[in-house]
Design a protein around this motif. Structure first.
Motif, PDB file in Angstrom:
ATOM      1  N   UNK A 103     -21.505 -18.295  10.365  1.00  0.00           N
ATOM      2  CA  UNK A 103     -21.144 -19.040  11.143  1.00  0.00           C
ATOM      3  C   UNK A 103     -22.701 -20.567  11.145  1.00  0.00           C
ATOM      4  N   UNK A 104     -23.370 -20.434  10.232  1.00  0.00           N
ATOM      5  CA  UNK A 104     -23.807 -21.681   9.237  1.00  0.00           C
ATOM      6  C   UNK A 104     -23.686 -22.609   8.636  1.00  0.00           C
ATOM      7  N   UNK A 105     -24.419 -24.007   8.233  1.00  0.00           N
ATOM      8  CA  UNK A 105     -24.126 -24.826   6.988  1.00  0.00           C
ATOM      9  C   UNK A 105     -24.132 -24.443   5.984  1.00  0.00           C
ATOM     10  N   UNK A 106     -23.745 -24.955   4.867  1.00  0.00           N
ATOM     11  CA  UNK A 106     -23.965 -24.563   3.560  1.00  0.00           C
ATOM     12  C   UNK A 106     -24.371 -25.997   2.952  1.00  0.00           C
ATOM     13  N   UNK A 107     -25.308 -26.814   2.536  1.00  0.00           N
ATOM     14  CA  UNK A 107     -25.812 -27.324   1.592  1.00  0.00           C
ATOM     15  C   UNK A 107     -25.655 -26.925   0.105  1.00  0.00           C
ATOM     16  N   UNK A 108     -26.044 -28.451  -0.107  1.00  0.00           N
ATOM     17  CA  UNK A 108     -25.266 -28.838  -1.731  1.00  0.00           C
ATOM     18  C   UNK A 108     -26.429 -29.861  -2.430  1.00  0.00           C
ATOM     19  N   UNK A 109     -27.379 -29.689  -2.745  1.00  0.00           N
ATOM     20  CA  UNK A 109     -28.415 -30.346  -3.446  1.00  0.00           C
ATOM     21  C   UNK A 109     -28.704 -30.361  -4.821  1.00  0.00           C
ATOM     22  N   UNK A 110     -28.712 -32.400  -5.397  1.00  0.00           N
ATOM     23  CA  UNK A 110     -28.501 -32.128  -7.211  1.00  0.00           C
ATOM     24  C   UNK A 110     -29.623 -31.915  -7.230  1.00  0.00           C
ATOM     25  N   UNK A 111     -30.810 -31.579  -7.996  1.00  0.00           N
ATOM     26  CA  UNK A 111     -31.861 -30.988  -8.892  1.00  0.00           C
ATOM     27  C   UNK A 111     -32.639 -31.441 -10.007  1.00  0.00           C
ATOM     28  N   UNK A 112     -32.294 -32.757 -10.101  1.00  0.00           N
ATOM     29  CA  UNK A 112     -32.326 -34.327 -11.215  1.00  0.00           C
ATOM     30  C   UNK A 112     -33.585 -34.175 -11.482  1.00  0.00           C
ATOM     31  N   UNK A 113     -34.778 -33.747 -11.558  1.00  0.00           N
ATOM     32  CA  UNK A 113     -36.136 -33.598 -11.650  1.00  0.00           C
ATOM     33  C   UNK A 113     -36.057 -34.087 -12.766  1.00  0.00           C
ATOM     34  N   UNK A 114     -35.755 -33.788 -13.483  1.00  0.00           N
ATOM     35  CA  UNK A 114     -36.221 -33.763 -14.937  1.00  0.00           C
ATOM     36  C   UNK A 114     -35.129 -34.719 -16.236  1.00  0.00           C
ATOM     37  N   UNK A 115     -34.647 -35.696 -16.320  1.00  0.00           N
ATOM     38  CA  UNK A 115     -33.761 -36.652 -16.407  1.00  0.00           C
ATOM     39  C   UNK A 115     -33.728 -36.271 -18.175  1.00  0.00           C
ATOM     40  N   UNK A 116     -34.759 -36.054 -18.921  1.00  0.00           N
ATOM     41  CA  UNK A 116     -34.786 -35.441 -20.422  1.00  0.00           C
ATOM     42  C   UNK A 116     -33.525 -34.779 -20.388  1.00  0.00           C
ATOM     43  N   UNK A 117     -33.301 -33.356 -19.464  1.00  0.00           N
ATOM     44  CA  UNK A 117     -33.109 -32.344 -19.448  1.00  0.00           C
ATOM     45  C   UNK A 117     -31.418 -32.899 -19.362  1.00  0.00           C
ATOM     46  N   UNK A 118     -31.245 -33.695 -18.786  1.00  0.00           N
ATOM     47  CA  UNK A 118     -30.041 -33.867 -17.742  1.00  0.00           C
ATOM     48  C   UNK A 118     -29.064 -33.897 -18.698  1.00  0.00           C
ATOM     49  N   UNK A 119     -27.222 -33.407 -18.455  1.00  0.00           N
ATOM     50  CA  UNK A 119     -26.347 -34.028 -19.464  1.00  0.00           C
ATOM     51  C   UNK A 119     -25.562 -35.133 -18.681  1.00  0.00           C
ATOM     52  N   UNK A 120     -25.369 -36.570 -18.886  1.00  0.00           N
ATOM     53  CA  UNK A 120     -23.732 -37.835 -18.558  1.00  0.00           C
ATOM     54  C   UNK A 120     -23.364 -36.879 -17.215  1.00  0.00           C
ATOM     55  N   UNK A 121     -23.682 -36.753 -16.268  1.00  0.00           N
ATOM     56  CA  UNK A 121     -21.833 -36.625 -15.661  1.00  0.00           C
ATOM     57  C   UNK A 121     -22.092 -35.492 -15.111  1.00  0.00           C
ATOM     58  N   UNK A 122     -23.009 -34.623 -15.761  1.00  0.00           N
ATOM     59  CA  UNK A 122     -23.257 -33.398 -14.915  1.00  0.00           C
ATOM     60  C   UNK A 122     -23.281 -32.385 -13.847  1.00  0.00           C
ATOM     61  N   UNK A 123     -23.807 -34.072 -12.845  1.00  0.00           N
ATOM     62  CA  UNK A 123     -23.840 -34.266 -11.899  1.00  0.00           C
ATOM     63  C   UNK A 123     -23.034 -33.944 -10.959  1.00  0.00           C
ATOM     64  N   UNK A 124     -21.352 -35.754 -11.183  1.00  0.00           N
ATOM     65  CA  UNK A 124     -19.748 -35.068 -10.597  1.00  0.00           C
ATOM     66  C   UNK A 124     -19.338 -33.871 -11.262  1.00  0.00           C
TER      67      UNK A 124
END
Length: 296
Positions: free
Chosen positions: A34-55
């Protein structure tokens, strides 16, 4: 204290089967209490990020019936929190600038030897920031696997909390975020067992009790490589999520009868929450998944 769990993917690509296993395990563990479930996007490294991946990641979680509590947190919006703590440690002497390169460390045996600890470098240009490890963690308690050992050389190594390129280190950010979000337990894949020692060291440097940890079996391919974005693991299906959902639940030790397999997505998720037990998890920390429902 009320249970707070989280799922924290990096937006370097779409979710794959191993990501789904981690998401489901953390979700079922939180909701079964009966707890909370959170979502966090760990976008610390822009060079490794894929455009649109977070959404795309958030869209995928919704498609699989995994609905989070509270607002999604993005690490890219929390740099001031990380820098403030680093500045405090630099001022107190608990952190210091280091100009050693990876090549130099490799030549010295592969582990950082504390070369810059006493140099008192004051120019941050082309330097990383390291934390003095005054509370080395050589083992910790996992609530499924019991005592887990960290290699001694790794446990005693002063580790980086801000990189030479100015990006904040994962270990620092994840601990500060978990504290800030009141996370009580971290449920994640077994590939993150080794960083756990450094993260506990950070909790102790901060004078804050650490969370408890549960490491889930790691999905590996037939060659022994983990299913990951780096290893080009295929994205899970969004338009037809049920096969991959059932495969991931079977991977986590659920015994799925015919009526469960025939149920709709939300009913399967609710059933999983009601029937989740830690003793159902396989004892191994690495498993090759068998896709019986048409997942690829």
């Amino acid at each position: 204290m009320s249970y707070v769990g989280r799922f924290a993917p990096s937006p370097s690509g779409p979710l794959h089967f191993g990501s789904l296993v981690a998401a489901l395990g953390s979700y079922f563990q939180a909701k079964s209490q009966q707890g909370k479930w959170l979502v966090r996007i760990e976008d610390l490294d822009p060079p490794r990020e894929m455009p649109g991946a977070a959404e795309l990641i958030l869209q995928t979680l919704r498609a699989y019936g995994l609905h989070w509590d509270d607002e999604v947190v993005y690490q890219s919006q929390r740099h001031s929190l990380y820098q403030r703590q680093i500045d405090q440690w630099l001022e107190s002497g608990l952190a210091y600038y280091c100009q050693c390169t990876r090549k130099q460390i490799k030549l010295a045996g592969g582990y950082y030897q504390g070369t810059c600890r006493s140099k008192r470098l004051e120019n941050p240009a082309d330097c990383a920031v390291r934390l003095r490890v005054e509370h080395p963690i050589e083992s910790f308690l996992d609530i499924k696997h019991g005592s887990m050992t960290i290699p001694s050389a790794l446990a005693h190594e002063d580790f980086i909390i801000k990189r030479r390129d100015g990006l904040f280190a994962y270990n620092l950010a994840v601990v500060l975020d978990d504290i800030d979000q009141n996370v009580t337990q971290v449920v994640r894949g077994a590939d993150l067992i080794e960083p756990t020692g450094r993260q506990i060291s950070l909790y102790r440097a901060l004078g804050t009790p650490e969370v408890s940890y549960l490491h889930l079996p790691l999905a590996i391919d037939d060659n022994g490589n983990k299913l990951s974005k780096q290893n080009h693991a295929p994205a899970i299906e969004i338009s037809n999520p049920k096969p991959a959902l059932l495969d991931a639940m079977a991977f986590l030790g659920f015994k799925l009868n015919t009526s469960v397999r025939a149920a709709d997505l939300d009913e399967i998720i609710h059933w999983g929450t009601r029937h989740w037990q830690l003793n159902q998890l396989p004892p191994s920390i690495e498993i090759t998944p068998r896709f019986s429902n048409g997942a690829t």
